[in-house]
Scaffold this active site. Structure first.
Site, short mmCIF file in Angstrom:
data_model
loop_
_atom_site.label_atom_id
_atom_site.label_comp_id
_atom_site.label_asym_id
_atom_site.label_seq_id
_atom_site.Cartn_x
_atom_site.Cartn_y
_atom_site.Cartn_z
CG ASP A 7 -12.62 38.55 42.53
OD1 ASP A 7 -12.04 38.63 43.62
OD2 ASP A 7 -12.09 38.87 41.45
CG HIS A 57 -7.45 44.63 36.77
ND1 HIS A 57 -7.31 45.57 35.78
CD2 HIS A 57 -7.48 45.33 37.95
CE1 HIS A 57 -7.27 46.78 36.31
NE2 HIS A 57 -7.35 46.67 37.63
CG HIS A 152 -6.29 38.68 39.47
ND1 HIS A 152 -6.76 38.16 40.66
CD2 HIS A 152 -4.95 38.56 39.52
CE1 HIS A 152 -5.74 37.75 41.39
NE2 HIS A 152 -4.63 37.99 40.73
CG ASP A 157 -10.11 35.65 39.82
OD1 ASP A 157 -9.71 34.85 38.95
OD2 ASP A 157 -9.41 36.60 40.22
#
Length: 239
Positions: A7, A57, A152, A157
């Site tokens: 990711d 994020h 995130h 993730d």
């Protein structure tokens, strides 16, 4: 099989507009078991981060000022993923950004270095058409704990995606039979059977009278063309 669950986080949504990668997270799996090997780097993008991206994020440009550039970690990253199957949720996004970064260094695209790229978003859409198939939705659907995922994070993730992938591809769970208490306990301990609460009721759809009539006409045509050798009609007669 060696698989890398990957990711990235970025400064924005479009690498064609000059947006850059600011975080890469990878976890390694071999033969469906996590190996505890991972690759994780924060990166200095040398540009501002869109407010929308930062809200997802939570990574600020100030935090990244003393971090390495992609060029500093590119060789190490490629060595980590070399020869493995990359498993990515919405692979086009991450691969697009990775290849844009590599192109700036006159390096080959990542998909020429790894063995293959598997997109779990495409897998999820095929398995669950018409439903939400983002990572949070899949965690809820497959009972994967993501309560620690408030923002995130690339490494987090990637780890969650690995759990979701195992749940999505555990095909033998759909063939649950009465194996007896001893066998069922052994298989459940080995991870081959899901908890009882995860089992879903299977609904059988019966053919309508109209569909049965069409079916009979097709069988009659096959019987005539094959000169009496239609196996389906034989089975019906013998059954």
């Amino acid at each position: 099989m060696r698989q890398i669950f990957l990711d990235t986080d970025t400064t924005g949504l479009e690498h064609k507009l000059g947006h850059r990668i600011i975080e890469i997270g990878c976890v390694e799996m071999g033969n469906r078991r996590l190996t505890n090997r991972h690759f994780h780097r924060y990166l200095n993008p040398e540009r501002d981060i869109d407010a929308g991206a930062m809200s997802v994020h939570g990574i600020s440009r100030e935090f990244l000022l003393d971090k390495p550039h992609f060029a500093d970690v590119a060789a190490e990253f490629l060595d980590f993923v070399r020869g493995a199957e990359l498993v990515i949720h919405n692979a086009a996004f991450d691969v697009g950004f990775l290849n844009a970064e590599l192109a700036l260094l006159d390096m080959a695209p990542v998909d020429t270095v790894c063995h293959a790229v598997r997109d779990t978003l495409r897998m999820a859409k095929d398995l669950h058409p018409g439903k939400k198939n983002n990572l949070n939705a899949l965690c809820e659907r497959y009972g994967v704990n993501n309560s620690h995922r408030t923002l995130h994070g690339a490494l987090l993730d990637a780890e969650i995606l690995a759990e979701v992938y195992l749940a999505m591809t555990r095909g033998q769970e759909s063939l649950i039979m009465d194996l007896g208490d001893d066998n069922a306990s052994r298989l459940k301990a080995a991870g081959s059977l899901p908890p009882t609460g995860d089992r879903k009721t299977q609904h059988v759809r019966r053919a309508s009278p109209e569909e049965l009539e069409v079916h009979e006409k097709i069988l009659t045509t096959i019987q005539e063309v094959s000169k009496g050798k239609c196996q389906w009609l034989r089975s019906d007669t013998n059954g």
